[in-house]
Write an enzyme that holds these catalytic residues in place. Sequence first.
Site, short mmCIF file in Angstrom:
data_model
loop_
_atom_site.label_atom_id
_atom_site.label_comp_id
_atom_site.label_asym_id
_atom_site.label_seq_id
_atom_site.Cartn_x
_atom_site.Cartn_y
_atom_site.Cartn_z
N HIS A 1 -0.68 -3.87 -2.36
CA HIS A 1 0.39 -4.51 -3.12
C HIS A 1 1.34 -3.41 -3.58
CE1 HIS A 1 -1.85 -8.40 -3.55
NE2 HIS A 1 -2.90 -7.59 -3.51
N PHE A 2 2.41 -3.19 -2.82
CA PHE A 2 3.35 -2.12 -3.18
C PHE A 2 4.43 -2.58 -4.15
CE2 PHE A 2 2.69 1.15 0.50
CZ PHE A 2 1.47 1.50 -0.06
N ASP B 1 -7.07 -3.35 -1.57
CA ASP B 1 -6.45 -4.24 -2.55
C ASP B 1 -5.74 -3.41 -3.61
OD1 ASP B 1 -5.63 -6.52 -3.83
OD2 ASP B 1 -7.58 -7.03 -4.67
#
Length: 429
Positions: free
Chosen positions: A52-53, A295
């Site tokens: 999740h950038f 994650d």
Amino acid sequence: MIIGSATLPDGRERDVRIEDGTIAAVETGLGEPDVDATGKRLFPGAVDAHVHFREPGFPHKETWTTGSKSAAAGGVTTVVDQPNTDPATVTGAAFDEKAALARESHVDYGINGGVSPDWDPDSLFERPLFALGEVFLADSTGDMGIDADRFADAVARASEADVPVTVHAEDAELFDAGALERAGDGTGRDADADAWSAYRTAAAEAAAVERAVEVGADADADLHIAHTSTPAGIDAASEAGATCEVTPHHLFLSRDDLDGLGTFGRMNPPLRSEDRREAVYERVADGTVDVVATDHAPHTRAEKDAGIRDAPSGVPGVETMLPLLLEEARQGRLSYERVRDLVAANPAAIFGLPNKGRIEAGRDADLVLFDPDDARPVRGEELHSKCGWTPFEGRTAVFPELTLLRGEVVYDAREGERFGDADGENVRG
């Protein structure tokens, strides 16, 4: 470029010649090396299938620049970004917005589409999706949850489009709401952090995996279960023929660590008991688990330093995944070949990346060089994620000294520290 006398994951000592971004030869006696790798090990670049950038929407937590630099410094050369940004990647327009930001990536990338009440499959499937990602997010604290009918429809549409499906499998109906009530007023980071693990029960994961794989089988879909945290969830996926991943935090941390982590250890799915963690590790070691993926979900220290009800879920991990696993190999708990399979060969095969994942002639020259004897403690302040902290503070790890993406240096720590250009590409074209 020639990398000389490197030890490969299977223990062979070979030279590797790189031409035009591709591995041209893996042999002995290829000539004078540009990089002398004597006494060092060479790995294929890792493929982190779950990050999740945070862009668009939350650049104070992470950006494509900071996240991809963190990846490169940890030996990850391909990442797959999940859809729960702002806007969520559930329409073609939202995909295009994220794709424009992803051009700042220092590593190759894929972009997962998502499913929500607002999703637009017609426009979304026109884009080069990596996968339909984190669907069936039965998350009472978020806005990406969908019902069983919409899940079945999404899986069927993905199967028709020949797009794999990555599933976040938790059944919110089996959460124990009383566990949060028993946590008291929930103020302060140390106010019963274990309540989150009691709230999001292990049974909720296993039940959701069982339901998901049934739907996947009916639709003849390629189903991948994200961040499995329980032996029961892993076994349900494996027995049904679905693939699954385990995160480093579920592999190395348990509820026993929450006294020290506090709400910095809150994530979804939550940390499990030490007995369950050990059983998960056994399945990672014996080949039941297909993939380790992070994650990677960074939040600021200020955001995490809150009560158990208010602290956001998620921890960073993209830079520490491979180094922590390399320490396991150094200690003899996992083989180097098993580590390669978990983070490179298997995700490349599962998600259709024929040029990634192995050190073979004809594949992309995504390579990671490290000294197996150069182990050191993990320090959050030395990592490159924008959030500046890690749940693995003080643990021993083996970090890369050189990372190549298609033959070009993206990270070099041999003399000081430098990053290459932001030349990452969408692996779906």
